[in-house]
Design an enzyme around this catalytic site. Structure first.
Site, PDB file in Angstrom:
ATOM      1  N   GLY A  14       0.833  -1.203   0.000  1.00 20.46           N
ATOM      2  CA  GLY A  14       0.000   0.000   0.000  1.00 20.46           C
ATOM      3  C   GLY A  14       0.861   1.245   0.000  1.00 20.46           C
ATOM      4  O   GLY A  14       0.523   2.249   0.622  1.00 20.46           O
ATOM      5  N   GLY A  15       1.973   1.176  -0.723  1.00 21.01           N
ATOM      6  CA  GLY A  15       2.979   2.244  -0.653  1.00 21.01           C
ATOM      7  C   GLY A  15       2.799   3.369  -1.661  1.00 21.01           C
ATOM      8  O   GLY A  15       3.609   4.278  -1.721  1.00 21.01           O
ATOM      9  N   ARG A  17       0.580   5.731  -1.758  1.00 15.70           N
ATOM     10  CA  ARG A  17       0.129   7.030  -1.212  1.00 15.70           C
ATOM     11  C   ARG A  17      -0.010   6.917   0.313  1.00 15.70           C
ATOM     12  O   ARG A  17       0.238   5.855   0.898  1.00 15.70           O
ATOM     13  CB  ARG A  17      -1.211   7.421  -1.841  1.00 15.70           C
ATOM     14  CG  ARG A  17      -2.354   6.516  -1.405  1.00 15.70           C
ATOM     15  CD  ARG A  17      -3.689   6.934  -2.009  1.00 15.70           C
ATOM     16  NE  ARG A  17      -4.793   6.294  -1.296  1.00 15.70           N
ATOM     17  CZ  ARG A  17      -6.066   6.388  -1.650  1.00 15.70           C
ATOM     18  NH1 ARG A  17      -6.409   7.050  -2.729  1.00 15.70           N
ATOM     19  NH2 ARG A  17      -7.008   5.802  -0.928  1.00 15.70           N
ATOM     20  N   ASP A  63      -1.909  -7.044  -5.853  1.00 17.93           N
ATOM     21  CA  ASP A  63      -3.013  -7.143  -4.889  1.00 17.93           C
ATOM     22  C   ASP A  63      -2.534  -8.077  -3.778  1.00 17.93           C
ATOM     23  O   ASP A  63      -2.327  -9.274  -4.010  1.00 17.93           O
ATOM     24  CB  ASP A  63      -4.245  -7.716  -5.607  1.00 17.93           C
ATOM     25  CG  ASP A  63      -5.425  -7.906  -4.666  1.00 17.93           C
ATOM     26  OD1 ASP A  63      -5.239  -7.866  -3.429  1.00 17.93           O
ATOM     27  OD2 ASP A  63      -6.553  -8.106  -5.179  1.00 17.93           O
ATOM     28  N   VAL A  64      -2.355  -7.528  -2.581  1.00 18.30           N
ATOM     29  CA  VAL A  64      -1.743  -8.330  -1.502  1.00 18.30           C
ATOM     30  C   VAL A  64      -2.626  -9.487  -1.039  1.00 18.30           C
ATOM     31  O   VAL A  64      -2.155 -10.371  -0.321  1.00 18.30           O
ATOM     32  CB  VAL A  64      -1.369  -7.454  -0.279  1.00 18.30           C
ATOM     33  CG1 VAL A  64      -0.284  -6.448  -0.623  1.00 18.30           C
ATOM     34  CG2 VAL A  64      -2.598  -6.767   0.331  1.00 18.30           C
ATOM     35  N   ASN A  90       1.190  -2.520   5.294  1.00 18.05           N
ATOM     36  CA  ASN A  90       0.408  -1.299   5.481  1.00 18.05           C
ATOM     37  C   ASN A  90      -0.869  -1.271   4.630  1.00 18.05           C
ATOM     38  O   ASN A  90      -1.805  -0.561   4.970  1.00 18.05           O
ATOM     39  CB  ASN A  90       1.319  -0.103   5.145  1.00 18.05           C
ATOM     40  CG  ASN A  90       0.545   1.163   4.896  1.00 18.05           C
ATOM     41  OD1 ASN A  90       0.147   1.850   5.819  1.00 18.05           O
ATOM     42  ND2 ASN A  90       0.297   1.480   3.616  1.00 18.05           N
ATOM     43  N   TYR A 155     -13.863  -3.752   9.610  1.00 12.63           N
ATOM     44  CA  TYR A 155     -12.562  -3.080   9.755  1.00 12.63           C
ATOM     45  C   TYR A 155     -11.951  -3.357  11.133  1.00 12.63           C
ATOM     46  O   TYR A 155     -10.792  -3.773  11.250  1.00 12.63           O
ATOM     47  CB  TYR A 155     -12.751  -1.572   9.545  1.00 12.63           C
ATOM     48  CG  TYR A 155     -11.470  -0.773   9.542  1.00 12.63           C
ATOM     49  CD1 TYR A 155     -10.610  -0.819   8.454  1.00 12.63           C
ATOM     50  CD2 TYR A 155     -11.126   0.038  10.621  1.00 12.63           C
ATOM     51  CE1 TYR A 155      -9.434  -0.078   8.434  1.00 12.63           C
ATOM     52  CE2 TYR A 155      -9.954   0.787  10.611  1.00 12.63           C
ATOM     53  CZ  TYR A 155      -9.109   0.728   9.521  1.00 12.63           C
ATOM     54  OH  TYR A 155      -7.942   1.449   9.508  1.00 12.63           O
TER      55      TYR A 155
HETATM   56  N1  LIG Z   1      -5.753   7.134   7.903  1.00  8.42           N
HETATM   57  C1  LIG Z   1      -6.130   6.744   9.092  1.00  8.42           C
HETATM   58  O1  LIG Z   1      -6.797   7.486   9.823  1.00  8.42           O
HETATM   59  C2  LIG Z   1      -5.713   5.383   9.604  1.00  8.42           C
HETATM   60  C3  LIG Z   1      -5.926   5.121  10.957  1.00  8.42           C
HETATM   61  C4  LIG Z   1      -5.572   3.874  11.460  1.00  8.42           C
HETATM   62  C5  LIG Z   1      -5.010   2.935  10.616  1.00  8.42           C
HETATM   63  N2  LIG Z   1      -4.825   3.202   9.295  1.00  8.42           N
HETATM   64  C6  LIG Z   1      -4.260   2.148   8.463  1.00  8.42           C
HETATM   65  O2  LIG Z   1      -3.099   2.627   7.824  1.00  8.42           O
HETATM   66  C7  LIG Z   1      -2.938   1.942   6.571  1.00  8.42           C
HETATM   67  C8  LIG Z   1      -2.744   2.963   5.456  1.00  8.42           C
HETATM   68  O3  LIG Z   1      -3.887   3.797   5.443  1.00  8.42           O
HETATM   69  P1  LIG Z   1      -3.968   5.204   4.657  1.00  8.42           P
HETATM   70  O4  LIG Z   1      -4.780   6.101   5.497  1.00  8.42           O
HETATM   71  O5  LIG Z   1      -2.635   5.615   4.183  1.00  8.42           O
HETATM   72  O6  LIG Z   1      -4.915   4.733   3.445  1.00  8.42           O
HETATM   73  P2  LIG Z   1      -4.866   5.041   1.873  1.00  8.42           P
HETATM   74  O7  LIG Z   1      -6.185   4.551   1.364  1.00  8.42           O
HETATM   75  O8  LIG Z   1      -4.482   6.449   1.615  1.00  8.42           O
HETATM   76  O9  LIG Z   1      -3.679   4.079   1.384  1.00  8.42           O
HETATM   77  C9  LIG Z   1      -3.828   2.683   1.379  1.00  8.42           C
HETATM   78  C10 LIG Z   1      -3.092   2.140   0.167  1.00  8.42           C
HETATM   79  O10 LIG Z   1      -3.274   0.706   0.171  1.00  8.42           O
HETATM   80  C11 LIG Z   1      -3.535   0.309  -1.171  1.00  8.42           C
HETATM   81  N3  LIG Z   1      -4.265  -0.957  -1.194  1.00  8.42           N
HETATM   82  C12 LIG Z   1      -5.556  -1.177  -0.869  1.00  8.42           C
HETATM   83  N4  LIG Z   1      -5.874  -2.456  -1.076  1.00  8.42           N
HETATM   84  C13 LIG Z   1      -4.755  -3.079  -1.547  1.00  8.42           C
HETATM   85  C14 LIG Z   1      -4.441  -4.402  -1.944  1.00  8.42           C
HETATM   86  N5  LIG Z   1      -5.369  -5.377  -1.929  1.00  8.42           N
HETATM   87  N6  LIG Z   1      -3.196  -4.682  -2.367  1.00  8.42           N
HETATM   88  C15 LIG Z   1      -2.238  -3.697  -2.416  1.00  8.42           C
HETATM   89  N7  LIG Z   1      -2.478  -2.422  -2.050  1.00  8.42           N
HETATM   90  C16 LIG Z   1      -3.719  -2.123  -1.618  1.00  8.42           C
HETATM   91  C17 LIG Z   1      -4.343   1.458  -1.758  1.00  8.42           C
HETATM   92  O11 LIG Z   1      -4.366   1.448  -3.177  1.00  8.42           O
HETATM   93  C18 LIG Z   1      -3.641   2.680  -1.165  1.00  8.42           C
HETATM   94  O12 LIG Z   1      -2.600   3.126  -1.984  1.00  8.42           O
HETATM   95  C19 LIG Z   1      -4.183   1.074   6.391  1.00  8.42           C
HETATM   96  O13 LIG Z   1      -3.885  -0.250   6.775  1.00  8.42           O
HETATM   97  C20 LIG Z   1      -5.171   1.700   7.351  1.00  8.42           C
HETATM   98  O14 LIG Z   1      -6.142   0.776   7.791  1.00  8.42           O
HETATM   99  C21 LIG Z   1      -5.166   4.419   8.767  1.00  8.42           C
END
Ligand SMILES: NC(=O)c1ccc[n+]([C@@H]2O[C@H](COP(=O)([O-])OP(=O)(O)OC[C@H]3O[C@@H](n4cnc5c(N)ncnc54)[C@H](O)[C@@H]3O)[C@@H](O)[C@H]2O)c1
Length: 263
Positions: A14-15, A17, A63-64, A90, A155
């Site tokens: 998920g790198g 963005r 796709d992970v 991530n 979630y």
């Molecule tokens: N933003 C928040 O408030 C928050 C809070 C707690 C935890 N998190 C966790 O942090 C992590 C990153 O979140 P973020 O806010 O940067 O989200 P984001 O949506 O901006 O980034 C997530 C990335 O994961 C990728 N992704 C999604 N499904 C995928 C798959 N099957 N295979 C490969 N890549 C995939 C997306 O394309 C995206 O680039 C997540 O695990 C999220 O649950 C976020």
């Protein structure tokens, strides 16, 4: 022929963005080569162009939640770098809906990405870590895995399971030289947060979190980097909430906090 990178290598799922990209930048700034895995090819291509570092950055569409795609991505990392020192699981998705409205497809989508993805990527990367001196895995859960709340049946359950998976991994992999820890971020301003946090929810978070604000992606990245560094060499199997004190608040009634501030 497999080349062997003289620099350590970090893999971030998920790198493309958000938090994952900030973690990738932390590793680059600290002398690592990075592999960014993401399902979103368009954003990944933009990120690859913006980073513009051919040797140090490998961007892989993956796709992970799909074992064959994960295996193919790790084979490409092996071919380019020949080593993996850190893995940050991530990649994640969020669906916030009441139990009755969460479809089975949505449940599976969240569980397969957040939980299966971490299981699969870890299993695929560990052999390459063990070819070297071991390494460190950091899983990205959420405060939703520590505290239950409405709308988070899929979630929150996926993130709680991820915390237990981390402990399983830490116990089994610790003995072969791989430390595994999990970060539970509080709300962080990213595209994911924009998608699921309404204006009213944002305001509630400001009221409830002792630091009165969202976290930044860099604040999560620094902790992920620390957990992979030598400074954390005896830290294994831990859950670290990076949440401005949210988890510590218990019954954190805003009125009581306002009274305390006024005193
Ligand atoms: N933003 C928040 O408030 C928050 C809070 C707690 C935890 N998190 C966790 O942090 C992590 C990153 O979140 P973020 O806010 O940067 O989200 P984001 O949506 O901006 O980034 C997530 C990335 O994961 C990728 N992704 C999604 N499904 C995928 C798959 N099957 N295979 C490969 N890549 C995939 C997306 O394309 C995206 O680039 C997540 O695990 C999220 O649950 C976020």
């Amino acid at each position: 022929m497999t080349t062997h990178s003289s620099k350590p290598v970090a893999v971030i799922t998920g790198g493309a963005r958000g938090i994952g990209l900030a973690i990738g930048k932390w590793f680059l700034a600290n002398g690592y080569c990075i592999a960014l895995l993401d399902i979103d090819q368009q954003t990944l291509s933009k990120t690859e162009a913006a980073l513009a570092l051919k040797e140090e950055v490998l961007c892989l569409h993956c796709d992970v939640s799909k074992p064959e795609q994960v295996d193919a991505a790790v084979a490409q990392i092996d071919a380019k770098y020949g080593r993996i020192d850190a893995l940050i699981n991530n990649a994640g998705v969020a669906v916030f809906k009441p139990i009755g409205q969460t479809t089975f497809a949505e449940w599976r989508h969240v569980l397969s990405t957040n939980l299966d993805g971490t299981f699969l990527c870890s299993q695929a990367c560990v052999p390459l870590m063990l070819k070297g001196k071991g390494g460190s895995i950091v899983n990205i859960a959420s405060i939703s895995g520590l505290r239950a709340s409405t709308l988070r049946v899929a979630y929150g359950t996926s993130k709680a399971a991820l915390i237990q998976l981390t402990k399983q991994q830490a116990v089994e992999l610790g003995s072969v030289g791989i430390r595994v820890n999990v970060i539970a971020p509080g709300p962080v301003d990213t595209d994911m947060a924009k998608l699921v946090h309404s204006v009213a929810i944002r305001s509630d978070y400001y009221d409830t979190i002792p630091l009165n604000r969202y976290g930044t992606t860099e604040e999560i990245a620094q902790v992920a980097g620390f957990l992979c560094s030598a400074a954390a060499s005896y830290v294994n199997g831990q859950v670290l909430a990076v949440d401005g004190g949210f988890e510590a608040t218990g019954v954190g009634l805003p009125t009581l906090r306002r009274d305390a501030n006024a005193a």
